[in-house]
Design a protein around this motif. Structure first.
Motif, PDB file in Angstrom:
ATOM      1  N   ALA A 141     -38.956  -1.178  35.411  1.00 26.58           N
ATOM      2  CA  ALA A 141     -40.453  -0.422  35.102  1.00 26.58           C
ATOM      3  C   ALA A 141     -41.185  -1.490  36.533  1.00 26.58           C
ATOM      4  O   ALA A 141     -41.959  -0.696  37.211  1.00 26.58           O
ATOM      5  N   ILE A 142     -41.096  -2.684  36.262  1.00 27.41           N
ATOM      6  CA  ILE A 142     -41.698  -3.452  37.391  1.00 27.41           C
ATOM      7  C   ILE A 142     -41.204  -2.725  39.144  1.00 27.41           C
ATOM      8  O   ILE A 142     -42.018  -2.804  39.741  1.00 27.41           O
ATOM      9  N   LEU A 143     -40.057  -2.564  39.429  1.00 26.64           N
ATOM     10  CA  LEU A 143     -39.471  -2.284  40.460  1.00 26.64           C
ATOM     11  C   LEU A 143     -40.103  -0.763  40.710  1.00 26.64           C
ATOM     12  O   LEU A 143     -40.772  -0.251  41.824  1.00 26.64           O
ATOM     13  N   LEU A 144     -40.255  -0.015  39.728  1.00 28.10           N
ATOM     14  CA  LEU A 144     -40.548   1.373  39.984  1.00 28.10           C
ATOM     15  C   LEU A 144     -41.938   1.500  39.891  1.00 28.10           C
ATOM     16  O   LEU A 144     -43.082   2.550  40.995  1.00 28.10           O
ATOM     17  N   VAL A 145     -42.635   0.455  39.496  1.00 33.17           N
ATOM     18  CA  VAL A 145     -44.406   0.114  40.043  1.00 33.17           C
ATOM     19  C   VAL A 145     -44.911  -0.242  41.754  1.00 33.17           C
ATOM     20  O   VAL A 145     -45.437  -0.299  42.413  1.00 33.17           O
ATOM     21  N   LEU A 146     -43.841  -1.411  41.958  1.00 33.20           N
ATOM     22  CA  LEU A 146     -43.556  -1.816  42.928  1.00 33.20           C
ATOM     23  C   LEU A 146     -43.239  -0.608  44.107  1.00 33.20           C
ATOM     24  O   LEU A 146     -43.541  -0.202  45.522  1.00 33.20           O
TER      25      LEU A 146
ATOM     26  N   LEU B 157     -45.543  -0.052  66.629  1.00 31.85           N
ATOM     27  CA  LEU B 157     -45.897  -0.023  64.744  1.00 31.85           C
ATOM     28  C   LEU B 157     -46.164   1.380  64.544  1.00 31.85           C
ATOM     29  O   LEU B 157     -45.637   1.431  63.409  1.00 31.85           O
ATOM     30  N   PRO B 158     -47.539   1.928  64.606  1.00 31.15           N
ATOM     31  CA  PRO B 158     -48.003   2.745  64.022  1.00 31.15           C
ATOM     32  C   PRO B 158     -46.638   3.823  64.307  1.00 31.15           C
ATOM     33  O   PRO B 158     -46.926   5.207  62.882  1.00 31.15           O
ATOM     34  N   LEU B 159     -46.772   4.127  65.278  1.00 35.13           N
ATOM     35  CA  LEU B 159     -45.736   5.581  66.113  1.00 35.13           C
ATOM     36  C   LEU B 159     -44.352   4.975  64.539  1.00 35.13           C
ATOM     37  O   LEU B 159     -43.111   6.075  64.240  1.00 35.13           O
ATOM     38  N   ILE B 160     -43.803   3.760  64.120  1.00 40.39           N
ATOM     39  CA  ILE B 160     -42.635   3.729  63.423  1.00 40.39           C
ATOM     40  C   ILE B 160     -42.927   3.428  61.499  1.00 40.39           C
ATOM     41  O   ILE B 160     -42.095   2.787  61.688  1.00 40.39           O
ATOM     42  N   ARG B 161     -43.698   3.845  61.595  1.00 46.95           N
ATOM     43  CA  ARG B 161     -44.285   3.349  59.829  1.00 46.95           C
ATOM     44  C   ARG B 161     -42.999   3.667  59.049  1.00 46.95           C
ATOM     45  O   ARG B 161     -43.052   3.243  58.466  1.00 46.95           O
ATOM     46  N   LYS B 162     -42.233   4.806  59.430  1.00 45.49           N
ATOM     47  CA  LYS B 162     -41.939   5.748  58.345  1.00 45.49           C
ATOM     48  C   LYS B 162     -40.543   4.727  58.720  1.00 45.49           C
ATOM     49  O   LYS B 162     -40.185   4.386  57.210  1.00 45.49           O
ATOM     50  N   PRO B 163     -39.878   4.957  59.143  1.00 48.29           N
ATOM     51  CA  PRO B 163     -38.951   3.133  59.189  1.00 48.29           C
ATOM     52  C   PRO B 163     -39.091   2.403  58.049  1.00 48.29           C
ATOM     53  O   PRO B 163     -38.588   1.300  58.153  1.00 48.29           O
ATOM     54  N   ILE B 164     -40.005   1.350  58.697  1.00 47.30           N
ATOM     55  CA  ILE B 164     -40.557   0.556  58.346  1.00 47.30           C
ATOM     56  C   ILE B 164     -41.115   0.699  57.204  1.00 47.30           C
ATOM     57  O   ILE B 164     -40.456  -0.286  56.700  1.00 47.30           O
ATOM     58  N   ALA B 165     -41.900   1.687  56.818  1.00 48.66           N
ATOM     59  CA  ALA B 165     -41.263   1.530  54.892  1.00 48.66           C
ATOM     60  C   ALA B 165     -40.518   1.639  54.082  1.00 48.66           C
ATOM     61  O   ALA B 165     -39.746   0.830  53.379  1.00 48.66           O
ATOM     62  N   LEU B 166     -39.257   2.700  54.835  1.00 52.99           N
ATOM     63  CA  LEU B 166     -37.412   2.665  54.261  1.00 52.99           C
ATOM     64  C   LEU B 166     -36.989   1.061  54.288  1.00 52.99           C
ATOM     65  O   LEU B 166     -37.142   0.930  53.359  1.00 52.99           O
ATOM     66  N   ALA B 167     -37.517   0.866  55.626  1.00 48.10           N
ATOM     67  CA  ALA B 167     -37.183  -0.629  54.891  1.00 48.10           C
ATOM     68  C   ALA B 167     -37.832  -1.382  54.718  1.00 48.10           C
ATOM     69  O   ALA B 167     -37.119  -2.314  53.814  1.00 48.10           O
ATOM     70  N   LEU B 168     -39.049  -1.074  54.807  1.00 49.56           N
ATOM     71  CA  LEU B 168     -39.255  -2.511  53.415  1.00 49.56           C
ATOM     72  C   LEU B 168     -39.175  -1.944  51.513  1.00 49.56           C
ATOM     73  O   LEU B 168     -38.622  -3.162  51.263  1.00 49.56           O
ATOM     74  N   ILE B 169     -38.580  -0.539  51.505  1.00 52.84           N
ATOM     75  CA  ILE B 169     -38.415  -0.629  49.510  1.00 52.84           C
ATOM     76  C   ILE B 169     -36.847  -0.610  49.727  1.00 52.84           C
ATOM     77  O   ILE B 169     -36.768  -1.560  48.795  1.00 52.84           O
ATOM     78  N   LEU B 170     -35.933  -0.845  50.863  1.00 55.44           N
ATOM     79  CA  LEU B 170     -34.856  -1.162  50.144  1.00 55.44           C
ATOM     80  C   LEU B 170     -35.060  -3.125  50.472  1.00 55.44           C
ATOM     81  O   LEU B 170     -34.030  -3.330  49.968  1.00 55.44           O
ATOM     82  N   SER B 171     -35.569  -3.327  51.341  1.00 55.69           N
ATOM     83  CA  SER B 171     -35.895  -5.316  50.887  1.00 55.69           C
ATOM     84  C   SER B 171     -36.046  -5.531  50.647  1.00 55.69           C
ATOM     85  O   SER B 171     -35.631  -6.054  49.301  1.00 55.69           O
ATOM     86  N   VAL B 172     -38.083  -5.014  49.754  1.00 58.79           N
ATOM     87  CA  VAL B 172     -37.949  -5.182  48.234  1.00 58.79           C
ATOM     88  C   VAL B 172     -36.949  -5.273  47.047  1.00 58.79           C
ATOM     89  O   VAL B 172     -36.882  -5.656  46.207  1.00 58.79           O
ATOM     90  N   THR B 173     -36.433  -3.707  46.293  1.00 59.31           N
ATOM     91  CA  THR B 173     -35.761  -3.345  46.025  1.00 59.31           C
ATOM     92  C   THR B 173     -34.294  -4.530  45.601  1.00 59.31           C
ATOM     93  O   THR B 173     -34.267  -4.404  44.806  1.00 59.31           O
ATOM     94  N   GLY B 174     -33.860  -4.703  47.008  1.00 60.62           N
ATOM     95  CA  GLY B 174     -32.841  -5.265  46.846  1.00 60.62           C
ATOM     96  C   GLY B 174     -33.170  -6.630  46.598  1.00 60.62           C
ATOM     97  O   GLY B 174     -32.363  -7.245  46.062  1.00 60.62           O
ATOM     98  N   SER B 175     -33.852  -6.813  47.253  1.00 60.08           N
ATOM     99  CA  SER B 175     -34.333  -8.557  47.065  1.00 60.08           C
ATOM    100  C   SER B 175     -34.703  -9.259  45.588  1.00 60.08           C
ATOM    101  O   SER B 175     -34.369 -10.127  44.811  1.00 60.08           O
ATOM    102  N   MET B 176     -35.134  -8.216  44.743  1.00 67.27           N
ATOM    103  CA  MET B 176     -35.512  -8.397  43.882  1.00 67.27           C
ATOM    104  C   MET B 176     -34.240  -7.554  42.570  1.00 67.27           C
ATOM    105  O   MET B 176     -34.442  -8.240  41.149  1.00 67.27           O
ATOM    106  N   LEU B 177     -33.278  -7.526  42.844  1.00 67.20           N
ATOM    107  CA  LEU B 177     -32.212  -7.219  42.342  1.00 67.20           C
ATOM    108  C   LEU B 177     -30.847  -8.308  42.779  1.00 67.20           C
ATOM    109  O   LEU B 177     -29.875  -8.320  42.702  1.00 67.20           O
ATOM    110  N   ALA B 178     -31.500  -9.286  42.935  1.00 70.98           N
ATOM    111  CA  ALA B 178     -30.629 -10.831  44.138  1.00 70.98           C
ATOM    112  C   ALA B 178     -29.705 -10.894  43.095  1.00 70.98           C
ATOM    113  O   ALA B 178     -30.587 -11.268  41.655  1.00 70.98           O
ATOM    114  N   PHE B 179     -28.646 -11.523  42.728  1.00 71.38           N
ATOM    115  CA  PHE B 179     -28.178 -11.756  42.256  1.00 71.38           C
ATOM    116  C   PHE B 179     -26.689 -12.787  42.313  1.00 71.38           C
ATOM    117  O   PHE B 179     -26.590 -13.870  42.465  1.00 71.38           O
TER     118      PHE B 179
END
Lengths: 415, 313
Positions: B293-298, B227-249
């Motif tokens: 703006a909300i997405l930017l802050v997140l 887990l500590p060594l794959i922090r970067k891929p996890i962060a990428l997945a997290l940002i993609l998932s949060v952004t995509g979900s916040m824009l769900a339609f």
């Protein structure tokens, strides 16, 4: 091609050029729902006239947006066959040409659909004239009626009869239902549920659309009527979440006894389900009477067009007996009451029911029709969906909340 | 001055100050020309629409008819727009559910297909396949599966004895919400599997071997090494998932139309309704600016959290 042939061709081209130069044309848009009869009537007009109509069919759900973009860019069509409920909002936005003089100059003006003209009028000026029509009716499955011991040739004429017939049909099997309506479709229910209220003496609007009267006795009665049938299992479970996808398809399965529908269903059932035996009658009020939603299109003209004379030529053709007959043969009811029977001669006799219903047909007037009624998330649809599928004691509060929500939108638009 | 210099400047000697400035200027101009197409693309397709959205948000801009300047009127109105805040709160709820599901299932799949072994190619392909189906098509497919009269889920539930009568999954909030979230997890977890798998494969095997010799269990190795060594891929997945979900339609529009009773109305769905049902483009633009703006802050918060951990603070 040798030089002599080339010269001869050029000479012919020069000789015919003047006549071509005199021909004129105007552009017109229509929604995809109307593509069958619009294409036919335009083709017939173009075949018999030197002047032409350039028709463009636009996807139904995109017509308003596309028109707005074209209007903003100065490339809007000269004319538009517009879902009649949008006429007030288009006129209020200043997009349409005042065609009061043109409309009143028509010798058969008084015979044109009153419902179309009422929503075609904004601040006492006419911006839209009737072009195509669709009326709401009640259809019943004759085979299921016969199996249930009912008279297959007699449709219900009031709510009690609808309920009693539906109950008998339901006894035929667990997968057979007495009644069907699309419970999550604002457009379907304004078309088929409001006539039940109108025929019982009520309405959902007052003061020409300025006041919502959703929380009124006639509406409560009609809601209780539907809710009772849902509660007693006469309506399939899927009705609650049907956004209109099964509005026609549910009845076509042959497992539904009675369903409110539209005149379009006659042509569709005849061509796609020739073995399904069905009857057509009026949408009744609580104790009888009849009513209908007058749907279809108004013909509107973009503000500032220079083609008004040409447009009148086309309208004259569409309103003529051959024009009205052509429309009737291809899925639209006639919009001229004086020649409706002649235009429908030779077609399925069941068309006479919606044609007569059009004479008592109504169309609600609102500049915010889309927000209030058509939107799946608007107060009309969410309120009905709530009260149809809840308990009797929830009707009053549900309708009161719905009325408030509708009034808020109406008031906001008026500011 | 050295003698050599007096006889003229050698080829590699530094140019005179004037010439240096000239060359630097020329080089910077050349660089600018090289990046100009990219800059133009960004300007035309990103900056300009963004400015236009901001400009529209300051107007009463109907779909039909003339627009009118109203300053911050739309922004003031949106504070009182209970529908928007309700939609935003539902979107946040969905984002948490979808992100936990996507990352959890994505990680499980990644661990399953990480190492080469017989049949792993088949599994990787199978898990990734739903990703290539468009959201609209997948939503239509699931809407049909969930249809109580003609779909598959309701008869299946009866066959398995879960329900006795036909069950309409779309009629009440909880099953409807989890149906859509389940569809998104089914469709997108293959994508997160690929991101996380690339991270897992980059972890040196020596670390695991050393830990194993020291007696670390499989769970300990996963928690304290992987887990500590794959922090970067996890962060990428997290940002993609949060952004995509916040824009769900699409999925909520197609499967549920925001129902039942508008309870699954997302923020973008609300913006769509304001813009293209109510024809209030200016107000829709103001809502979009606030959502941006909300997405930017997140996103900034997520990046900062990651950076802090990386620096060991």
């Amino acid at each position: 091609m040798n030089n002599r042939n080339l010269l001869a061709g050029m000479t012919v081209a020069v000789l015919i050029a003047p006549s071509a130069a005199y021909a004129d044309s105007f552009t017109m848009w229509a929604r995809a729902d109307d593509s069958t009869f619009m294409t036919k009537i335009v083709d017939a007009f173009n075949a018999g006239h030197a002047d032409k109509v350039e028709l463009q069919i636009v996807p139904t759900g995109e017509l308003v947006q596309k028109y707005a973009v074209a209007a903003a860019g100065g490339s809007a069509p000269d004319a538009l066959s517009l879902d009649l409920i949008y006429t007030p909002s288009f006129a209020a936005a200043g997009q349409l040409e005042d065609i009061t003089d043109l409309a009143k100059s028509l010798p058969y003006f008084d015979a044109l659909s009153k419902a179309h003209l009422s929503v075609g009028t904004y601040k006492d000026k006419i911006y839209g004239v009737p072009f195509s029509a669709d009326a709401s009716v009640l259809i019943w499955n004759k085979d299921l009626f016969a199996k249930a011991g009912l008279d297959p040739d007699k449709g219900p004429t009031n709510w009690a009869e609808i309920r009693a017939d539906a109950e008998k049909v339901k006894t035929l099997g667990s997968d057979i239902y007495g009644f069907y309506f699309s419970g999550n479709c604002g457009g379907c229910n304004i078309f088929t549920f409001t006539p039940l209220i109108w025929a019982s003496g009520g309405d959902i609007f007052a003061d020409n659309g300025a006041k919502s009267t959703l929380n009124s006795p006639a509406v409560k009665d009609a809601v209780a009527f539907y809710q009772g049938m849902v509660k007693d299992g006469l309506v399939p479970e899927g009705a609650k979440t049907d956004p209109g996808a099964n509005f026609f398809a549910a009845f076509a399965t042959g497992k539904i006894g009675i369903s409110p529908s539209g005149s379009f269903a006659i042509g569709a059932l005849n061509s796609q389900y020739p073995n399904l035996h069905y009857g057509v009658t009026f949408l009744p009020g609580k104790d009888g009477n009849k009513s209908s939603f007058a749907g279809g299109d108004n013909f509107v003209v973009t503000k500032g067009t220079k083609k008004i004379e040409l447009i009148k030529q086309f309208l004259d053709f569409a309103y003529s007996l051959p024009g009205q007959t052509l429309l009737a043969k291809n899925g639209s009811l006639p919009v001229r009451a004086d020649i409706a029977k002649e235009a429908l001669a030779g077609l399925d006799e069941r068309y006479l029911i919606p044609a007569e219903a059009m004479n008592v047909g109504r169309t609600p007037y609102s500049v915010v029709f889309n927000d209030l009624i058509n939107s799946p998330n608007g107060p009309w649809n969410t309120t009905l969906n709530n009260v149809f599928f809840s308990t009797p004691d929830a009707i009053d509060q549900g309708l009161a909340d719905g009325q408030d929500a509708m009034q808020t939108i109406i008031d906001q638009a008026a500011q | 001055m050295p003698a050599g210099r007096s006889r003229g400047l050698p080829a590699n000697s530094p140019p005179a100050p004037g010439a240096r400035v000239y060359r630097r200027k020329r080089r910077s101009w050349a660089g600018l020309i090289y990046v100009l197409p990219a800059v133009l693309l960004v300007l035309v397709f990103f900056v300009l629409p963004l400015c236009m959205t901001g400009w529209m948000s300051l107007h009463n801009w109907p779909l039909l008819g003339e627009s009118r300047w109203i300053g911050l009127g739309n922004y003031i109105a949106l504070w009182k727009d209970r529908g928007f805040w309700r939609a935003l709160s539902f979107t946040a709820y969905y984002t948490v559910a979808a992100t936990v599901g996507l990352l959890g299932v994505g990680m499980a799949l990644a661990l399953f297909v990480e190492r080469p072994r017989p049949g792993v190619g088949f599994y990787r392909t199978a898990f990734f396949l739903p990703v290539v189906v468009g959201f609209a098509s997948a939503s239509l497919l699931w809407a049909w599966l969930a249809n109580v009269d003609s779909g598959l889920f309701s008869p299946l539930m009866r066959m398995l004895g879960i329900t006795e009568s036909p069950y309409n999954l779309l009629a009440t909030f909880t099953p409807a919400f989890w149906l859509v979230t389940g569809m998104v997890i089914w469709k997108m977890s293959g994508f997160y599997m690929v991101i996380l798998m690339s991270g897992l494969q980059s972890v040196p095997t020596d670390f695991h071997e050393a830990a194993r010799i020291d007696g670390a269990t499989r769970t300990q190795r996963f928690l304290h090494i992987t887990l500590p060594l794959i922090r970067k891929p996890i962060a990428l997945a997290l940002i993609l998932s949060v952004t995509g979900s916040m824009l769900a339609f699409d999925q909520f529009y197609i499967i549920l139309a925001g129902g039942p009773q508008n309870q699954t109305m997302t923020a973008v769905y609300w913006i769509f309704n304001q813009s293209f049902v109510s024809f209030r483009l200016g107000y829709g633009a103001a809502l979009s600016v606030v959502l941006l703006a909300i997405l930017l802050v997140l996103s900034v918060i997520q990046l900062r959290l990651l950076r802090d951990r990386e620096d060991g603070r």
